[in-house]
Design a protein around this motif. Structure first.
Motif, PDB file in Angstrom:
ATOM      1  N   ILE A 160       0.871  -1.179   0.000  1.00 22.12           N
ATOM      2  CA  ILE A 160       0.000   0.000   0.000  1.00 22.12           C
ATOM      3  C   ILE A 160       0.904   1.224   0.000  1.00 22.12           C
ATOM      4  CG2 ILE A 160      -1.765   1.278   1.265  1.00 22.12           C
ATOM      5  CD1 ILE A 160      -2.902  -1.299   2.250  1.00 22.12           C
ATOM      6  N   THR A 161       1.163   1.725  -1.176  1.00 22.95           N
ATOM      7  CA  THR A 161       2.191   2.749  -1.346  1.00 22.95           C
ATOM      8  C   THR A 161       1.751   4.142  -0.940  1.00 22.95           C
ATOM      9  OG1 THR A 161       1.550   2.925  -3.679  1.00 22.95           O
ATOM     10  CG2 THR A 161       3.377   1.452  -3.143  1.00 22.95           C
ATOM     11  N   TRP A 162       0.450   4.348  -0.738  1.00 19.37           N
ATOM     12  CA  TRP A 162       0.013   5.664  -0.280  1.00 19.37           C
ATOM     13  C   TRP A 162       0.206   5.826   1.221  1.00 19.37           C
ATOM     14  CZ3 TRP A 162      -4.020   4.783   3.039  1.00 19.37           C
ATOM     15  CH2 TRP A 162      -4.825   3.665   2.809  1.00 19.37           C
ATOM     16  N   ARG A 163       0.653   4.775   1.896  1.00 17.12           N
ATOM     17  CA  ARG A 163       1.060   4.858   3.296  1.00 17.12           C
ATOM     18  C   ARG A 163       2.571   5.018   3.333  1.00 17.12           C
ATOM     19  NH1 ARG A 163      -3.401   5.142   6.255  1.00 17.12           N
ATOM     20  NH2 ARG A 163      -2.496   7.218   6.206  1.00 17.12           N
ATOM     21  N   SER A 164       3.053   5.838   4.275  1.00 14.41           N
ATOM     22  CA  SER A 164       4.498   5.970   4.445  1.00 14.41           C
ATOM     23  C   SER A 164       4.830   5.977   5.933  1.00 14.41           C
ATOM     24  CB  SER A 164       5.008   7.243   3.760  1.00 14.41           C
ATOM     25  OG  SER A 164       4.371   8.392   4.288  1.00 14.41           O
ATOM     26  N   ASN A 165       6.101   6.180   6.269  1.00 11.95           N
ATOM     27  CA  ASN A 165       6.542   6.134   7.656  1.00 11.95           C
ATOM     28  C   ASN A 165       5.742   7.093   8.531  1.00 11.95           C
ATOM     29  OD1 ASN A 165       8.534   4.416   6.703  1.00 11.95           O
ATOM     30  ND2 ASN A 165      10.068   6.035   6.541  1.00 11.95           N
ATOM     31  N   SER A 166       5.460   6.669   9.755  1.00 16.74           N
ATOM     32  CA  SER A 166       4.721   7.531  10.695  1.00 16.74           C
ATOM     33  C   SER A 166       4.980   7.034  12.119  1.00 16.74           C
ATOM     34  CB  SER A 166       3.211   7.504  10.401  1.00 16.74           C
ATOM     35  OG  SER A 166       2.695   6.195  10.558  1.00 16.74           O
ATOM     36  N   GLY A 167       4.750   7.903  13.075  1.00 17.26           N
ATOM     37  CA  GLY A 167       4.915   7.522  14.477  1.00 17.26           C
ATOM     38  C   GLY A 167       6.336   7.153  14.840  1.00 17.26           C
ATOM     39  N   LEU A 168       7.308   7.779  14.189  1.00 20.58           N
ATOM     40  CA  LEU A 168       8.705   7.390  14.414  1.00 20.58           C
ATOM     41  C   LEU A 168       9.265   7.894  15.738  1.00 20.58           C
ATOM     42  CD1 LEU A 168      10.232   7.830  10.829  1.00 20.58           C
ATOM     43  CD2 LEU A 168       9.171   5.818  11.882  1.00 20.58           C
ATOM     44  N   SER A 169       8.533   8.770  16.403  1.00 25.39           N
ATOM     45  CA  SER A 169       8.978   9.235  17.724  1.00 25.39           C
ATOM     46  C   SER A 169       8.180   8.575  18.852  1.00 25.39           C
ATOM     47  CB  SER A 169       8.842  10.762  17.823  1.00 25.39           C
ATOM     48  OG  SER A 169       7.477  11.153  17.730  1.00 25.39           O
ATOM     49  N   ASP A 170       7.379   7.587  18.526  1.00 26.12           N
ATOM     50  CA  ASP A 170       6.564   6.933  19.553  1.00 26.12           C
ATOM     51  C   ASP A 170       7.449   6.350  20.656  1.00 26.12           C
ATOM     52  OD1 ASP A 170       4.338   7.609  18.156  1.00 26.12           O
ATOM     53  OD2 ASP A 170       3.729   5.573  17.636  1.00 26.12           O
ATOM     54  N   GLY A 171       7.125   6.710  21.885  1.00 25.38           N
ATOM     55  CA  GLY A 171       7.901   6.270  23.037  1.00 25.38           C
ATOM     56  C   GLY A 171       8.881   7.296  23.537  1.00 25.38           C
ATOM     57  N   LEU A 172       9.095   8.358  22.755  1.00 23.40           N
ATOM     58  CA  LEU A 172      10.100   9.359  23.099  1.00 23.40           C
ATOM     59  C   LEU A 172       9.817  10.004  24.459  1.00 23.40           C
ATOM     60  CD1 LEU A 172      12.622  10.870  22.082  1.00 23.40           C
ATOM     61  CD2 LEU A 172      11.095  12.574  21.063  1.00 23.40           C
ATOM     62  N   LEU A 173       8.539  10.236  24.764  1.00 26.21           N
ATOM     63  CA  LEU A 173       8.194  10.874  26.032  1.00 26.21           C
ATOM     64  C   LEU A 173       8.583  10.015  27.236  1.00 26.21           C
ATOM     65  CD1 LEU A 173       4.718  12.494  25.246  1.00 26.21           C
ATOM     66  CD2 LEU A 173       6.950  13.622  25.407  1.00 26.21           C
ATOM     67  N   ALA A 174       8.734   8.705  27.022  1.00 24.35           N
ATOM     68  CA  ALA A 174       9.155   7.796  28.095  1.00 24.35           C
ATOM     69  C   ALA A 174      10.604   7.347  27.902  1.00 24.35           C
ATOM     70  CB  ALA A 174       8.242   6.579  28.144  1.00 24.35           C
ATOM     71  N   HIS A 175      11.273   7.956  26.906  1.00 26.83           N
ATOM     72  CA  HIS A 175      12.678   7.643  26.612  1.00 26.83           C
ATOM     73  C   HIS A 175      12.867   6.178  26.212  1.00 26.83           C
ATOM     74  CE1 HIS A 175      13.479  11.591  28.275  1.00 26.83           C
ATOM     75  NE2 HIS A 175      12.875  11.222  29.403  1.00 26.83           N
ATOM     76  N   VAL A 176      11.893   5.646  25.466  1.00 21.39           N
ATOM     77  CA  VAL A 176      11.973   4.278  24.964  1.00 21.39           C
ATOM     78  C   VAL A 176      11.499   4.260  23.513  1.00 21.39           C
ATOM     79  CG1 VAL A 176      11.675   3.165  27.206  1.00 21.39           C
ATOM     80  CG2 VAL A 176       9.656   3.750  25.851  1.00 21.39           C
ATOM     81  N   ASP A 177      11.811   3.171  22.829  1.00 19.31           N
ATOM     82  CA  ASP A 177      11.381   2.996  21.447  1.00 19.31           C
ATOM     83  C   ASP A 177      10.100   2.174  21.429  1.00 19.31           C
ATOM     84  OD1 ASP A 177      11.007   2.445  18.769  1.00 19.31           O
ATOM     85  OD2 ASP A 177      12.758   1.134  18.579  1.00 19.31           O
ATOM     86  N   LEU A 178       8.986   2.800  21.075  1.00 21.75           N
ATOM     87  CA  LEU A 178       7.702   2.117  20.945  1.00 21.75           C
ATOM     88  C   LEU A 178       7.150   2.282  19.533  1.00 21.75           C
ATOM     89  CD1 LEU A 178       5.994   3.003  24.367  1.00 21.75           C
ATOM     90  CD2 LEU A 178       7.231   0.910  23.752  1.00 21.75           C
ATOM     91  N   THR A 179       8.040   2.335  18.573  1.00 26.11           N
ATOM     92  CA  THR A 179       7.593   2.425  17.181  1.00 26.11           C
ATOM     93  C   THR A 179       7.051   1.078  16.735  1.00 26.11           C
ATOM     94  OG1 THR A 179       9.826   1.915  16.405  1.00 26.11           O
ATOM     95  CG2 THR A 179       9.234   4.239  16.595  1.00 26.11           C
TER      96      THR A 179
END
Length: 385
Positions: free
Chosen positions: A57-76
């Motif tokens: 599905i090419t109309w979707r691209s990267n998103s939510g790449l900072s998820d977890g940042l507020l807790a200093h963890v990677d939750l992508t």
């Protein structure tokens, strides 16, 4: 354009009820193989994180790449819920458990689509592994403020709402979301057992740890997280059903008798005529009845009886039915997102029918004789509706 479906998990379960009842009839009407392929394709549209080169599905691209940042963890990673940009782990984990159950029961009939099913499962379990392991003593259970997100219509690639992070812990327990996460990891560990043994072992090890957390620190995640999950995905049925469900999956994955002993100690005897992301009693009983029917293990007869009590509440011509049907024959459970209940219950009908057929088992709802064909025919009618 947003996909306006209440909970991605509910829409995606359609493929479970479609492929289990006739993939061998490729040109049949309805074409279950085509429905399966398209339903699996839907997962790609819900992906969060950095997308792979295989993304179709090419109309979707990267998103939510900072998820977890507020807790200093990677939750992508993981999946967005419905047309929203929130990641609710509770229904996401249920979706993953059901995807895995479908692959375990019917994978041999899925042909090349089994690869797509595994990819969909792994996209979720990679995320759950992060949620369960990045911070000792914590299980992360969601990303994104739903109260803000639901007021903001924007695609995930452009979202500028706060990416709040939510977790449960010994002091703020969540036995329901932890039990469901453990179930998802345990079920998925069996899906990958032969094709990726190392990954399978990691999933199972993590599932055991999360299940121990769920059992040791009792409490509903709704009470711990409040408006972060309610009224969106409150645990209305409490957490005992998720403890039953999680332990049932750990038992199937490990054969560890300690999980059976825990199941017996729970006293989870509530009758039900529903099966959903919130209420897992019926699913756990059908799963556990597999041992009673296929292994002739009398220790599991009580679960078989409870599973059949559920079926008697579903069958329209049963004297014990508590299920309404439309004039066209479609199950009607609740006014909001009714198809979520239709598809999940249909999966249980087909799966229990499969167990019955393998052992030539029948049972009675009062004077009504129920055969494997009885359940299968009702399931087919739901799919065609």
């Amino acid at each position: 354009m947003r996909i306006m479906i209440k909970g991605a998990s509910f829409c995606l379960l359609f493929f479970l009820s479609s492929f289990v009842i006739g993939l061998d009839a490729v040109q049949a009407n309805p074409n279950y193989r085509d429905a399966l392929a398209k339903s699996l394709f839907f997962f790609q549209g819900q992906r969060s994180g950095r997308l792979p080169k295989t993304q179709q599905i090419t109309w979707r691209s990267n998103s939510g790449l900072s998820d977890g940042l507020l807790a200093h963890v990677d939750l992508t990673g993981g999946y967005y819920d419905a047309g929203d940009n929130v990641k609710f782990n509770f229904p996401m984990a249920f979706t993953t458990t059901m995807l895995s159950w479908g692959a375990l029961e019917y994978g041999k009939k899925m042909g090349p689509q089994i690869q797509e099913a595994r990819a969909a499962i792994r996209w979720a379990t990679d995320y759950f592994l992060k949620c369960a392991t990045v911070t000792p003593g914590k299980l992360y259970v969601g990303v994104g403020d739903p109260n803000v997100d639901h007021k903001c219509w924007e695609r995930p690639e452009d979202m500028d709402t706060v990416r709040s992070v939510y977790s449960v812990s010994p002091s703020n327990p969540g036995s329901d979301v932890a039990g469901e996460t453990a179930a998802a990891l345990a079920a998925a560990s069996m899906v990958f057992r032969k094709v990726d043994p190392k990954y399978s072992r990691l999933l199972l090890k993590t599932a055991k740890n999360v299940m121990q957390f769920a059992m040791q620190y009792r409490g509903a995640y709704s009470d711990s997280l409040g408006s972060a999950v309610c009224p969106f995905y409150c645990s209305y049925s409490g957490y005992k059903d998720e403890l039953l469900w999680g332990a049932a999956w750990l038992l199937r994955a490990t054969n560890d008798v300690s999980y059976f002993n825990f199941l017996k100690s729970l006293g989870a005897d509530d009758g039900t005529d529903i099966f959903s992301w919130d209420n897992k009693y019926a699913g756990a009983r059908v799963l556990l009845s597999r041992r009673a029917l296929l292994n002739n293990d009398k220790n599991f007869d009580s679960f078989k009886q409870q599973a059949e009590d559920f079926m008697c509440r579903i069958l329209p011509n049963s004297p014990y039915t508590s299920t309404q049907y439309t004039q066209g024959g479609l199950m009607y459970k609740l006014p909001e997102s009714n198809l979520q209940y239709v598809t999940s219950i249909t999966f249980l009908l087909t799966t229990y029918s499969k167990y019955m057929s393998a052992t030539k088992h029948t049972f009675n709802c009062g004077s009504l004789l129920v055969t494997s064909s009885s359940l299968r025919n009702l399931a087919k009618k739901q799919a065609s509706n």
